[in-house]
Design a protein around this motif. Structure first.
Motif, PDB file in Angstrom:
ATOM      1  N   TYR A   1       4.043  13.808   9.295  1.00  0.00           N
ATOM      2  CA  TYR A   1       5.089  12.835   8.998  1.00  0.00           C
ATOM      3  C   TYR A   1       5.168  12.494   7.517  1.00  0.00           C
ATOM      4  O   TYR A   1       6.233  12.119   7.015  1.00  0.00           O
ATOM      5  N   THR A   2       4.058  12.638   6.801  1.00  0.00           N
ATOM      6  CA  THR A   2       4.101  12.470   5.355  1.00  0.00           C
ATOM      7  C   THR A   2       5.049  13.488   4.731  1.00  0.00           C
ATOM      8  O   THR A   2       5.770  13.188   3.772  1.00  0.00           O
TER       9      THR A   2
ATOM     10  N   LEU B   1       4.424  -0.500   9.632  1.00  0.00           N
ATOM     11  CA  LEU B   1       3.437  -1.573   9.675  1.00  0.00           C
ATOM     12  C   LEU B   1       2.194  -1.052   8.972  1.00  0.00           C
ATOM     13  O   LEU B   1       1.454  -0.235   9.512  1.00  0.00           O
ATOM     14  N   ARG B   2       1.972  -1.515   7.763  1.00  0.00           N
ATOM     15  CA  ARG B   2       0.971  -0.906   6.886  1.00  0.00           C
ATOM     16  C   ARG B   2      -0.408  -1.546   7.023  1.00  0.00           C
ATOM     17  O   ARG B   2      -0.538  -2.767   7.096  1.00  0.00           O
TER      18      ARG B   2
ATOM     19  N   VAL C   1      -9.936  -2.425  11.646  1.00  0.00           N
ATOM     20  CA  VAL C   1      -9.649  -3.653  12.380  1.00  0.00           C
ATOM     21  C   VAL C   1      -8.143  -3.853  12.504  1.00  0.00           C
ATOM     22  O   VAL C   1      -7.621  -4.171  13.585  1.00  0.00           O
ATOM     23  N   GLN C   2      -7.431  -3.668  11.392  1.00  0.00           N
ATOM     24  CA  GLN C   2      -5.980  -3.841  11.412  1.00  0.00           C
ATOM     25  C   GLN C   2      -5.316  -2.852  12.366  1.00  0.00           C
ATOM     26  O   GLN C   2      -4.419  -3.219  13.132  1.00  0.00           O
ATOM     27  N   PHE C   3      -5.749  -1.588  12.304  1.00  0.00           N
ATOM     28  CA  PHE C   3      -5.126  -0.587  13.171  1.00  0.00           C
ATOM     29  C   PHE C   3      -5.348  -0.919  14.638  1.00  0.00           C
ATOM     30  O   PHE C   3      -4.415  -0.856  15.444  1.00  0.00           O
TER      31      PHE C   3
ATOM     32  N   TRP D   1       1.153   2.623   9.697  1.00  0.00           N
ATOM     33  CA  TRP D   1       1.023   3.511   8.544  1.00  0.00           C
ATOM     34  C   TRP D   1      -0.124   3.038   7.655  1.00  0.00           C
ATOM     35  O   TRP D   1      -0.396   1.853   7.553  1.00  0.00           O
ATOM     36  N   PHE D   2      -0.795   3.997   7.032  1.00  0.00           N
ATOM     37  CA  PHE D   2      -1.890   3.690   6.120  1.00  0.00           C
ATOM     38  C   PHE D   2      -1.445   3.964   4.687  1.00  0.00           C
ATOM     39  O   PHE D   2      -0.684   4.892   4.440  1.00  0.00           O
ATOM     40  N   LYS D   3      -1.940   3.203   3.759  1.00  0.00           N
ATOM     41  CA  LYS D   3      -1.496   3.363   2.374  1.00  0.00           C
ATOM     42  C   LYS D   3      -1.926   4.693   1.773  1.00  0.00           C
ATOM     43  O   LYS D   3      -1.216   5.274   0.964  1.00  0.00           O
ATOM     44  N   SER D   4      -3.105   5.181   2.130  1.00  0.00           N
ATOM     45  CA  SER D   4      -3.593   6.390   1.465  1.00  0.00           C
ATOM     46  C   SER D   4      -4.017   7.499   2.425  1.00  0.00           C
ATOM     47  O   SER D   4      -4.275   8.610   1.991  1.00  0.00           O
ATOM     48  N   PHE D   5      -4.095   7.214   3.726  1.00  0.00           N
ATOM     49  CA  PHE D   5      -4.555   8.222   4.679  1.00  0.00           C
ATOM     50  C   PHE D   5      -3.591   8.237   5.842  1.00  0.00           C
ATOM     51  O   PHE D   5      -3.541   7.310   6.631  1.00  0.00           O
ATOM     52  N   ASN D   6      -2.788   9.309   5.928  1.00  0.00           N
ATOM     53  CA  ASN D   6      -1.724   9.317   6.915  1.00  0.00           C
ATOM     54  C   ASN D   6      -1.571  10.676   7.579  1.00  0.00           C
ATOM     55  O   ASN D   6      -2.139  11.684   7.144  1.00  0.00           O
TER      56      ASN D   6
END
Length: 370
Positions: free
Chosen positions: A36-37, A51-52, A62-64, A27-32
């Motif tokens: 599902y939002t 997993l944010r 990189v995290q994704f 999951w992304f904090k601001s772009f999802n």
């Protein structure tokens, strides 16, 4: 976030009540994911362990990639922990299906119909139902040998009243007598951008379709709502017939859509994926011009726009709609009526009923083993 979230510590301590449904994803904090939002807050039985990733664009990528590549490790671990506390699961990432140790409902927002995807769907004994967003996707899975129950629940609309002050501010961007034609997307790329898919980039729109339209209707102006690549921004610099709006926060997008006289879906695609954006146009009462495809079936089925087969028809239909305010008003009214049919208030009730049917509540049986 307004859906029910849990942490790994909750799985370890056992702070889970009866009849809850386990869900996890990246999951992304601001772009999802828009589906599902909107959907997760409605599904009141679902507990989401997300997993944010960060908001910082480069680090987020990189995290994704790291989380996605290691899903075989953390996915297996999370589902093993969940099996100690839950009887059921809700899956929105097919890579998680092999790890499920309990009955699950799988939602396929963005199917690809690859051999691996189909193999997983065909082989899992834990899938009680597969949910897709349109009938074409359901039919395709059936042709490929998927035998579990398949349900169609399309993309819904959240009822959002745009901020009146923002609506007024957006309206001030319009010129006197302007007919605003809008296209909204997360990203706008052109064919000069590396890796840009020609079926998704806007070169076809701005170079092939739009010049003929603005020549026939000089008062028309095209708004591109969404992030724009540097290459495309340079390409459109100085164009007075195109307004490069740029990135707009998701909660502000309806205020921009409401300013459109006509909305566009200019993608020449043939796949079995529905489009959230088409549903959003309807919610704002915007008639739509688009090529005949699965994403525009909602438009053709409700008479809330004009569906075309070729670039020539696209230009002609758009000019016709721009020149006919009565037709625009009629199709706008149909769009609003259609939006009520696909409201998440309606579809959300259907989804909750599906979960209760496929993953039934069980009273007095206790939780799985600790």
């Amino acid at each position: 976030m307004n859906f029910h979230e849990i942490k790994i510590a909750d799985l370890r301590r056992g702070n889970i009540t009866e009849n809850r449904i386990f869900h996890t994803n990246i999951w992304f904090k601001s772009f999802n994911n828009a589906r599902y939002t909107a959907l997760l807050p409605i599904l009141e039985r679902v507990d989401s362990l997300m997993l944010r990733c960060t908001d910082r664009r480069i680090m987020r990528g990189v995290q994704f990639r790291t989380l996605n590549r290691s899903i075989g490790v953390h996915g297996r671990l999370l589902f093993q922990l969940a099996a100690r506390r839950y009887r059921y699961g809700f899956i929105t990432n097919t890579k998680h299906i092999p790890f499920a140790m309990f009955p699950v409902v799988v939602d396929m927002d963005d199917p690809y119909f690859t051999d691996d995807e189909v193999r997983i769907l065909r082989s899992s004994r834990q899938i009680t139902a597969l949910v897709v967003t349109n009938q074409a996707a359901a039919d395709r899975y059936r042709e490929l040998g998927v035998t579990c129950p398949i349900n169609v629940i399309g993309h819904g609309l959240r009822t959002v009243e745009p901020d009146p002050g923002l609506v007024e501010e957006v309206q001030r961007r319009k010129r006197p007598e302007e007919l605003t034609v809008g296209y909204a997307a997360a990203w706008h790329l052109c064919d000069r951008d590396r890796g840009a898919d020609p079926m998704y980039n806007v070169t076809h729109l701005v170079e092939e379709l739009w010049p003929g339209v603005v020549a026939a209707c000089p008062q028309a102006r095209l708004w591109l709502v969404g992030s724009v690549s540097k290459v495309l921004a340079r390409m459109l610099a100085g164009r007075t017939d195109i307004e490069v709006v740029g990135h707009v926060p998701a909660e502000h997008v309806p205020a921009y859509l409401a300013a459109f006289d006509v909305g566009l879906y200019p993608r020449r695609i043939q796949h079995e994926r529905s489009s959230v954006k088409v549903a959003q146009y309807l919610g704002c009462g915007v008639p739509v011009i688009g090529y005949r495809a699965v994403p525009t079936e909602l438009i053709s089925g409700t008479g809330s726009g004009l569906i075309v087969e070729s670039p020539e028809e696209f230009r002609g239909a758009l000019v016709r709609l721009l020149r006919d305010p009565a037709l625009r008003a009629e199709q706008s009214a149909r769009a609003r009526a259609a939006a009520r049919q696909v409201s998440w208030d309606v579809l959300g009730e259907r989804y909750q009923a599906l979960l209760d049917d496929m993953l039934p509540r069980k009273a007095g049986l206790g939780l799985p083993r600790r």
